[in-house]
Design a protein around this motif. Structure first.
Motif, short mmCIF file in Angstrom:
data_model
loop_
_atom_site.label_atom_id
_atom_site.label_comp_id
_atom_site.label_asym_id
_atom_site.label_seq_id
_atom_site.Cartn_x
_atom_site.Cartn_y
_atom_site.Cartn_z
N PRO A 118 61.22 83.54 18.35
CA PRO A 118 62.38 83.68 17.29
C PRO A 118 61.85 84.48 15.99
O PRO A 118 60.81 84.47 15.61
N VAL A 119 62.87 85.21 15.75
CA VAL A 119 62.63 85.84 14.48
C VAL A 119 63.58 85.51 13.16
O VAL A 119 64.66 86.21 13.09
N MET A 120 63.15 84.55 12.26
CA MET A 120 64.03 84.07 11.54
C MET A 120 64.28 85.10 10.20
O MET A 120 65.29 84.81 9.26
N GLY A 121 63.46 86.21 10.30
CA GLY A 121 63.82 87.05 9.04
C GLY A 121 64.80 87.87 9.11
O GLY A 121 65.17 88.60 7.90
N ILE A 122 65.45 87.89 10.12
CA ILE A 122 66.93 88.59 10.29
C ILE A 122 67.84 87.35 10.64
O ILE A 122 67.64 86.77 11.70
#
Length: 152
Positions: A118-122
């Motif tokens: 998961p990429v919580m930065g976007i």
């Protein structure tokens, strides 16, 4: 993005906007409230009690900071994904795709070992900004932005 070449300038960092505003704003409000409470407590409360009230506000603010901390960083050699507590360093060849199905809160990277990250930065809460950021990162993948890692 560099308008002349339409290439993102590296290193490039993506961070969620709405979550950071809410988390840091709420954290500041909570700390300020706890300081005001510590100052206005009755005289029979001791100094240590007042310090602990402010300390509680700081602990809550630190927890909110963990919500605002996520980021996605692309450099010429690697991709760095920071989600709350953990940071993952990936070589470009390890990243196959990024996808964010409709309704998902954040995208996921498809990795060469068959897993996803998961990429919580976007975050989808940012609306159009999230779609632009996702497209910008995906364009780096399509061009093979990264170089093959050096092996010792």
């Amino acid at each position: 993005m560099d308008e002349a070449s339409r290439k993102p300038v590296l290193p490039r960092t993506w961070r969620p906007r709405a979550v950071r505003l809410v988390a840091y704003g709420l954290g500041a409000l909570i700390v300020a409230t706890m300081v005001a409470l510590a100052v206005s407590l009755p005289a029979d409360w001791r100094l240590m009690d007042r310090v602990l009230v402010v300390g509680l506000g700081l602990v809550v603010a630190a927890g909110l900071h963990m919500l605002a901390r996520p980021r996605l960083i692309a450099t010429g050699r690697k991709v760095i994904v920071t989600n709350g507590i953990r940071t993952h360093h990936l070589a470009w060849p390890e990243v196959l795709d990024i996808r964010m199905p409709v309704g998902e809160p954040w995208p996921s990277l498809d990795l060469s070992d068959g897993t996803s990250l998961p990429v919580m930065g976007i975050q989808s809460a940012d609306g159009e900004l999230a779609r632009r950021n996702l497209a910008e990162f995906r364009s780096m993948l399509d061009r093979g932005e990264g170089e093959e890692p050096e092996h010792p």
